[in-house]
Design an enzyme around this catalytic site. Structure first.
Site, PDB file in Angstrom:
ATOM      1  N   GLU A 167      47.287 -15.903   4.410  1.00 50.96           N
ATOM      2  CA  GLU A 167      46.752 -17.148   3.857  1.00 50.96           C
ATOM      3  C   GLU A 167      45.229 -17.115   3.912  1.00 50.96           C
ATOM      4  O   GLU A 167      44.636 -17.458   4.949  1.00 50.96           O
ATOM      5  CB  GLU A 167      47.244 -18.353   4.669  1.00 50.96           C
ATOM      6  CG  GLU A 167      48.742 -18.529   4.692  1.00 50.96           C
ATOM      7  CD  GLU A 167      49.143 -19.979   4.942  1.00 50.96           C
ATOM      8  OE1 GLU A 167      49.790 -20.552   4.069  1.00 50.96           O
ATOM      9  OE2 GLU A 167      48.775 -20.544   5.990  1.00 50.96           O
ATOM     10  N   SER A 212      47.342 -22.703  -1.888  1.00 53.85           N
ATOM     11  CA  SER A 212      47.402 -23.325  -3.220  1.00 53.85           C
ATOM     12  C   SER A 212      48.434 -22.676  -4.134  1.00 53.85           C
ATOM     13  O   SER A 212      48.248 -22.623  -5.344  1.00 53.85           O
ATOM     14  CB  SER A 212      46.016 -23.347  -3.878  1.00 53.85           C
ATOM     15  OG  SER A 212      45.112 -24.094  -3.080  1.00 53.85           O
TER      16      SER A 212
HETATM   17  P1  13P Z   1      48.368 -25.371   0.470  1.00 54.67           P
HETATM   18  O1  13P Z   1      49.584 -24.829  -0.242  1.00 54.67           O
HETATM   19  O2  13P Z   1      48.313 -26.867   0.508  1.00 54.67           O
HETATM   20  O3  13P Z   1      47.097 -24.724  -0.024  1.00 54.67           O
HETATM   21  O4  13P Z   1      48.533 -24.939   2.015  1.00 54.67           O
HETATM   22  C1  13P Z   1      48.835 -23.628   2.305  1.00 54.67           C
HETATM   23  C2  13P Z   1      49.138 -23.546   3.748  1.00 54.67           C
HETATM   24  O5  13P Z   1      48.270 -23.687   4.586  1.00 54.67           O
HETATM   25  C3  13P Z   1      50.538 -23.304   4.138  1.00 54.67           C
HETATM   26  O6  13P Z   1      50.624 -23.000   5.485  1.00 54.67           O
END
Ligand code: 13P
Length: 250
Positions: A167, A212
């Protein structure tokens, strides 16, 4: 073949009634999900509701964090056994929000991975670089450092008992997604770095992309060779959006 795994990370969102509605929507659409394992990671306080609503379904559930301690005077913490008491199968460890907002170090995250794994939970190990780190060209060094902390504590084979979630911090909650090529490049580099220590673990371990991911971009991201699923924040809070991601793997 690695089976894709799509996990919702609800973070600190929802209420008893909104979660009930969300889970009813997810369960109703699960018949269309053919080729992915589906998980929701709920706030600990809602685990009883989640386990009641999902038991007997093909959606698994888990926590968003756990303590390294088994029990005792640790106010506000949740143990592995408490998660297991509600039939959780997964737990997220080392989310970037835990690392940056709550000071979790690589060593603490590695300890959480070990405690979860030993208890019989599947840890979802979050890794990823900040924008500054990406711009200075150290993305893979950061990911390798975060994974190596786990390897040092638990051994490389232990990685295959968990899931890795790549991530990039700059993509979380920003609406800016890594392009499929950018994500694939990092996922491949992560797998290569693991393969240098153990080729079979590298082949087996599932690496999710998070940041995202949504109904519109999931298909392209999930089509990449080394992207084995997604860890979804915002888009996991609406059944329709989450299901669109769950049905995206070919
Ligand atoms: P978003 O999908 O809201 O960007 O968050 C990603 C996330 O941190 C999942 O652990």
């Amino acid at each position: 073949m690695r089976k894709p795994i799509i996990a919702g990370n609800w973070k600190m969102n929802g209420s008893r009634s909104s979660i009930k509605e969300l889970l009813e929507g997810i369960k109703a659409g699960m018949g269309d999900v053919k080729s992915a394992e589906v998980v929701v990671c709920a706030p600990a306080i809602y685990m009883a509701d989640v386990s009641e609503q999902l038991s007997g379904s093909n959606v698994a559930w888990g926590g968003q964090n756990l303590s390294t301690e088994a029990k005792g005077a640790f106010t506000g913490e949740t143990s592995a056994d408490m998660l297991l008491d509600f039939k959780s199968e997964y737990v997220i460890v080392g989310h970037s929000e835990r690392r940056t907002l709550y000071g979790e170090t690589d060593e603490l995250v590695a300890e959480k991975f070990e405690v979860a794994r030993k208890a019989g939970l599947t840890p979802i190990l979050c890794i990823g670089e900040s924008l500054e780190e990406r711009e200075s060209g150290v993305t893979i060094d950061v990911c390798a450092r975060q994974i190596n902390a786990v390897i040092e504590k638990s051994g490389v084979k232990a990685l295959a008992e968990g899931v890795i979630a790549y991530e990039p911090i700059w993509a979380i909650g920003t609406g800016v997604t890594a392009t499929p090529e950018q994500a694939q490049e990092t996922h491949a580099a992560i797998r290569k770095m693991i393969a240098e220590k153990d080729a079979s673990v590298a082949e087996q371990v599932r690496i999710q992309y998070g940041g995202s991911m949504n109904a519109g971009n999931a298909k392209e991201l999930l089509a990449m060779e080394d992207i084995d699923g997604g860890l979804i924040g915002g888009a996991s809070l609406k059944a329709e959006d989450f299901l669109a991601i769950c049905t995206a793997p070919a």
